[in-house]
Design a protein around this motif. Sequence first.
Motif, mmCIF file in Angstrom:
data_model
loop_
_atom_site.group_PDB
_atom_site.id
_atom_site.type_symbol
_atom_site.label_atom_id
_atom_site.label_comp_id
_atom_site.label_asym_id
_atom_site.label_seq_id
_atom_site.Cartn_x
_atom_site.Cartn_y
_atom_site.Cartn_z
ATOM 1 N N PHE A 1 -32.579 -0.466 -52.911
ATOM 2 C CA PHE A 1 -33.252 0.482 -53.789
ATOM 3 C C PHE A 1 -32.205 1.341 -54.479
ATOM 4 N N HIS B 1 -35.723 10.719 -44.054
ATOM 5 C CA HIS B 1 -35.146 9.745 -44.986
ATOM 6 C C HIS B 1 -35.092 10.289 -46.416
ATOM 7 N N LYS B 2 -36.080 11.094 -46.802
ATOM 8 C CA LYS B 2 -36.057 11.686 -48.141
ATOM 9 C C LYS B 2 -34.864 12.622 -48.305
ATOM 10 N N ILE C 1 -37.046 0.304 -45.188
ATOM 11 C CA ILE C 1 -35.827 1.003 -45.603
ATOM 12 C C ILE C 1 -34.586 0.197 -45.222
ATOM 13 N N PRO D 1 -36.479 2.721 -57.263
ATOM 14 C CA PRO D 1 -36.635 3.345 -55.941
ATOM 15 C C PRO D 1 -37.529 2.504 -55.028
ATOM 16 N N LEU D 2 -37.374 2.714 -53.746
ATOM 17 C CA LEU D 2 -38.251 2.064 -52.771
ATOM 18 C C LEU D 2 -39.523 2.898 -52.674
ATOM 19 N N LEU E 1 -36.262 7.124 -52.688
ATOM 20 C CA LEU E 1 -37.319 6.753 -51.750
ATOM 21 C C LEU E 1 -38.573 7.570 -52.059
ATOM 22 N N ARG E 2 -39.708 6.870 -52.179
ATOM 23 C CA ARG E 2 -40.988 7.540 -52.395
ATOM 24 C C ARG E 2 -41.999 7.039 -51.375
ATOM 25 N N TYR F 1 -31.972 10.100 -48.763
ATOM 26 C CA TYR F 1 -31.988 9.244 -49.951
ATOM 27 C C TYR F 1 -32.516 9.920 -51.215
ATOM 28 N N TYR G 1 -44.802 -2.337 -49.630
ATOM 29 C CA TYR G 1 -43.580 -1.845 -50.262
ATOM 30 C C TYR G 1 -42.926 -2.965 -51.058
ATOM 31 N N MET H 1 -40.428 10.194 -42.664
ATOM 32 C CA MET H 1 -40.131 10.006 -44.081
ATOM 33 C C MET H 1 -39.378 11.215 -44.648
#
Length: 186
Positions: free
Chosen positions: A106, A65-66, A101, A111-112, A73-74, A69, A127, A62
Amino acid sequence: TQVNPHFLSNNLNTLSELIDEDTKAADRFLNEMSKVYRYMLRSRHHSWATLQLELQCLQSYMYLHKVRYGSLLRFEQAICKTQLEWRIPALSLSLIAEEAIRTSQFSKAEPLVISLFSEDDHLVLSYGHKPKYRLIESEGLNWAFLSDRYAEEGLAGFSCSKKADTITVLLPLLQPVEIHRTACVS
């Protein structure tokens, strides 16, 4: 089981950008990326892993990906610490997160949010799912793979359901003594 091949190229592109912008951030990104790939390689030979190992991998996954994005993304989690030695199929959390994802729209406005929490003797990963208009060509997640892993142990309760705009995955947790025929990641 493997993570989407685009994952490697996307991470290398992100790393390349970070090297030019912020070497400390690039170093951390490379470290987290290494953790994910090391875990993936080890997990190829093991069907089950402790929840603790899965969560460590998911945190690194994660993070990658953070960086890519940002606030789009949370990730939220609430896991019972007494269950960290319980087991789930290896790589299951990262694969489900990847599916979320890969298949969801998103934005800053929406946000996702991927939520993971323990409830009794299982995990709940959910999600908000607003399908992308055009998906990247890929087979996607083979949900039967997870169902089969649980069936091998004679354990029911795995499910994936969609209600309104939310996908919810229930993953039964196996206490360490319940693992019969499979080798475990140590």
